[in-house]
Design a protein around this motif. Sequence first.
Motif, PDB file in Angstrom:
ATOM      1  N   ILE A  22       0.870  -1.179   0.000  1.00  0.00           N
ATOM      2  CA  ILE A  22       0.000   0.000   0.000  1.00  0.00           C
ATOM      3  C   ILE A  22       0.909   1.231   0.000  1.00  0.00           C
ATOM      4  N   HIS A  23       0.649   2.149  -0.910  1.00  0.00           N
ATOM      5  CA  HIS A  23       1.443   3.381  -0.993  1.00  0.00           C
ATOM      6  C   HIS A  23       0.622   4.561  -0.473  1.00  0.00           C
ATOM      7  N   PHE A  24       1.265   5.395   0.354  1.00  0.00           N
ATOM      8  CA  PHE A  24       0.625   6.613   0.852  1.00  0.00           C
ATOM      9  C   PHE A  24       1.477   7.784   0.398  1.00  0.00           C
ATOM     10  N   GLU A  25       0.917   8.602  -0.523  1.00  0.00           N
ATOM     11  CA  GLU A  25       1.717   9.660  -1.123  1.00  0.00           C
ATOM     12  C   GLU A  25       1.102  11.032  -0.844  1.00  0.00           C
ATOM     13  N   ARG A  33      -2.576  10.418  -1.473  1.00  0.00           N
ATOM     14  CA  ARG A  33      -3.108   9.455  -2.443  1.00  0.00           C
ATOM     15  C   ARG A  33      -2.780   8.060  -1.936  1.00  0.00           C
ATOM     16  N   VAL A  34      -3.801   7.186  -1.911  1.00  0.00           N
ATOM     17  CA  VAL A  34      -3.605   5.823  -1.434  1.00  0.00           C
ATOM     18  C   VAL A  34      -3.696   4.887  -2.632  1.00  0.00           C
ATOM     19  N   ARG A  35      -2.632   4.142  -2.860  1.00  0.00           N
ATOM     20  CA  ARG A  35      -2.642   3.178  -3.968  1.00  0.00           C
ATOM     21  C   ARG A  35      -2.258   1.805  -3.447  1.00  0.00           C
ATOM     22  N   MET A  36      -2.729   0.761  -4.138  1.00  0.00           N
ATOM     23  CA  MET A  36      -2.391  -0.611  -3.740  1.00  0.00           C
ATOM     24  C   MET A  36      -1.863  -1.366  -4.940  1.00  0.00           C
ATOM     25  N   ARG A  37      -0.863  -2.195  -4.703  1.00  0.00           N
ATOM     26  CA  ARG A  37      -0.339  -3.027  -5.791  1.00  0.00           C
ATOM     27  C   ARG A  37      -1.019  -4.390  -5.742  1.00  0.00           C
ATOM     28  N   VAL A  38      -1.789  -4.667  -6.792  1.00  0.00           N
ATOM     29  CA  VAL A  38      -2.511  -5.928  -6.873  1.00  0.00           C
ATOM     30  C   VAL A  38      -2.108  -6.630  -8.169  1.00  0.00           C
ATOM     31  N   ASP A  39      -1.703  -7.857  -8.078  1.00  0.00           N
ATOM     32  CA  ASP A  39      -1.247  -8.616  -9.246  1.00  0.00           C
ATOM     33  C   ASP A  39      -0.187  -7.856 -10.043  1.00  0.00           C
ATOM     34  N   GLY A  40       0.651  -7.130  -9.345  1.00  0.00           N
ATOM     35  CA  GLY A  40       1.785  -6.478 -10.005  1.00  0.00           C
ATOM     36  C   GLY A  40       1.559  -5.027 -10.406  1.00  0.00           C
ATOM     37  N   ASP A  41       0.296  -4.573 -10.467  1.00  0.00           N
ATOM     38  CA  ASP A  41       0.049  -3.193 -10.891  1.00  0.00           C
ATOM     39  C   ASP A  41      -0.506  -2.345  -9.752  1.00  0.00           C
ATOM     40  N   LEU A  91       3.066  -6.345   8.682  1.00  0.00           N
ATOM     41  CA  LEU A  91       3.310  -5.292   7.700  1.00  0.00           C
ATOM     42  C   LEU A  91       4.694  -4.715   7.932  1.00  0.00           C
ATOM     43  N   ARG A  92       5.383  -4.438   6.854  1.00  0.00           N
ATOM     44  CA  ARG A  92       6.656  -3.747   6.975  1.00  0.00           C
ATOM     45  C   ARG A  92       6.452  -2.335   6.463  1.00  0.00           C
ATOM     46  N   LEU A  93       6.897  -1.365   7.233  1.00  0.00           N
ATOM     47  CA  LEU A  93       6.658   0.025   6.860  1.00  0.00           C
ATOM     48  C   LEU A  93       7.982   0.706   6.538  1.00  0.00           C
ATOM     49  N   SER A  94       7.988   1.494   5.474  1.00  0.00           N
ATOM     50  CA  SER A  94       9.162   2.320   5.207  1.00  0.00           C
ATOM     51  C   SER A  94       8.709   3.729   4.891  1.00  0.00           C
ATOM     52  N   THR A  95       9.487   4.711   5.354  1.00  0.00           N
ATOM     53  CA  THR A  95       9.164   6.107   5.065  1.00  0.00           C
ATOM     54  C   THR A  95      10.295   6.720   4.265  1.00  0.00           C
ATOM     55  N   ASN A  96       9.977   7.752   3.527  1.00  0.00           N
ATOM     56  CA  ASN A  96      10.978   8.472   2.756  1.00  0.00           C
ATOM     57  C   ASN A  96      10.544   9.928   2.677  1.00  0.00           C
ATOM     58  N   PRO A  97      11.409  10.866   3.109  1.00  0.00           N
ATOM     59  CA  PRO A  97      11.033  12.276   3.000  1.00  0.00           C
ATOM     60  C   PRO A  97      10.828  12.644   1.533  1.00  0.00           C
ATOM     61  N   CYS A  98       9.813  13.436   1.247  1.00  0.00           N
ATOM     62  CA  CYS A  98       9.564  13.830  -0.144  1.00  0.00           C
ATOM     63  C   CYS A  98       8.904  15.209  -0.142  1.00  0.00           C
ATOM     64  N   LEU A  99       8.730  15.805  -1.314  1.00  0.00           N
ATOM     65  CA  LEU A  99       7.980  17.046  -1.405  1.00  0.00           C
ATOM     66  C   LEU A  99       6.584  16.764  -0.883  1.00  0.00           C
ATOM     67  N   GLY A 100       6.103  17.566   0.026  1.00  0.00           N
ATOM     68  CA  GLY A 100       4.770  17.328   0.563  1.00  0.00           C
ATOM     69  C   GLY A 100       4.807  16.559   1.875  1.00  0.00           C
ATOM     70  N   GLU A 102       6.190  13.038   3.827  1.00  0.00           N
ATOM     71  CA  GLU A 102       6.863  11.751   3.781  1.00  0.00           C
ATOM     72  C   GLU A 102       5.982  10.768   3.034  1.00  0.00           C
ATOM     73  N   LYS A 103       6.611   9.987   2.164  1.00  0.00           N
ATOM     74  CA  LYS A 103       5.869   8.893   1.535  1.00  0.00           C
ATOM     75  C   LYS A 103       6.040   7.657   2.407  1.00  0.00           C
ATOM     76  N   VAL A 104       4.949   6.938   2.603  1.00  0.00           N
ATOM     77  CA  VAL A 104       5.004   5.694   3.367  1.00  0.00           C
ATOM     78  C   VAL A 104       4.558   4.555   2.468  1.00  0.00           C
ATOM     79  N   VAL A 105       5.311   3.470   2.483  1.00  0.00           N
ATOM     80  CA  VAL A 105       4.885   2.261   1.784  1.00  0.00           C
ATOM     81  C   VAL A 105       4.780   1.141   2.803  1.00  0.00           C
ATOM     82  N   LEU A 106       3.646   0.468   2.780  1.00  0.00           N
ATOM     83  CA  LEU A 106       3.455  -0.698   3.634  1.00  0.00           C
ATOM     84  C   LEU A 106       3.572  -1.946   2.778  1.00  0.00           C
TER      85      LEU A 106
END
Length: 439
Positions: A22-25, A33-41, A91-100, A102-106
């Motif tokens: 799951i991406h949190f941007e 924006r919340v996106r999920m990777r399902v079957d590769g996309d 769940l493994r969580l990673s954060t990355n500082p970005c414009l706006g 922090e982006k978080v990916v679970l």
Amino acid sequence: MSVELMVNQWIESAHERGASDIHFEPDKDDKVRVRMRVDGDLRTIEVVPDGRKVIARLKVMAGLDVNERGVPLDGRIKFSSSGGGRSGLDLRLSTNPCLGGEKVVLRLIDSSKLGMTLEDLGFTKAMLAAYKPLVASPTGLLLHVGPTGSGKTTSLYAVLNTINRPEINIQTVEDPVEYDVPGITQTQVNHEAGLTFPRVLRALLRQDPDVILVGEIRDHETGEIAVEAAMTGHLVLSTLHTNDAVGTVVRLVDMGIPPYAIAYALRSVISQRFARKLCERCRRSVQPPEPVIQMTGSNRPIYKAEGCKSCSRDGYDGRTPILEFLPMTEPLKRAIYGGATPDVLGEVAARTGMISLWDDGCAKMWAGLTSFEEVLRLTKGHRGAQTGAARRRAEHTARHAQGAPPPQAGPGARPVVRPAAARPPGAPAVSQPPRKPAR
Ligand SMILES: [Zn+2]
């Protein structure tokens, strides 16, 4: 709805959809924006306000310092659903500082994969029969290769599950540790602390290991230690970021590993991809169109799916692995030792029992698991892929070679027939095109 509740619902929904991430941007207007990777996309789920609150909530769940925003952070979340029904979603969580912000990916760690064995990996019977003795052997290097997200790590864990028992010492070095496996010692690299792959490897080699899992061979030093360990009484499992099995041998040579050591240590390379799986509800058997007949040399029925409610009109539902299997053989050893070119290695491999991505793709197409389009997409530009022209050339060569035993007749542009054991019952041989110059 509270932020807490929203986050829980996204996680539950991701789990239900079988999403891997799951991406949190966040953006500059504090939306996320919340996106999920399902079957590769990736698929966009929704865009909601209060981005900072969402990110903060996620960091709290992972036990991270909410105020530490300037550096990338890692954490883990043990999630139990609000209904209390499902337990133990990791769940493994990673954060990355970005414009706006922090982006978080679970990353959703599917613990059902922990119980996976070789039988669950999409191996054909022939591959299983060839691979099981290698896995059971006390020495040698077994490699799983492919792009990111091709299931390499899952495969390695399936191998570990197959051999894990109290009588042997299994140690891993990973970046990061994906699954917690009881009964084995797992070490995570930490570049900041100087805990690199080579350093951990050297240390764990002093701890009396029987089986060593190296998350990835990325550099000369790691490759050298892994190969040495495989030559000195250890079973070594690892992955490489290469496109195909033969290319893996070439990459190891390029990394500076001596060819004799590769020939001696390496036992097999499995290259993997995921193909989209045809929807079981709406797929139906059809006569193969002319291009399929031309390229496969078979008029066996294939499957098509028009799309239905169950697959969201897509025709596909889920994924199925397509595998290339390269076993080490004496002729291949001699070719590697003799410094053969990639072309010659490819020839020798095809002659001595390699099951190519194309072969396995076709087998899975005829079994109704995937479509011809998917097989083409995945084997495009790949060794063993065919074009109609190549097929015609191969047939032309075959006609001229009549009388001679076709596959073993020697190198050059002649069709190579894959071993009968690897063919599904009733399926004709799949011939391969002349090898293209690889690089
Ligand atoms: Zn369907």
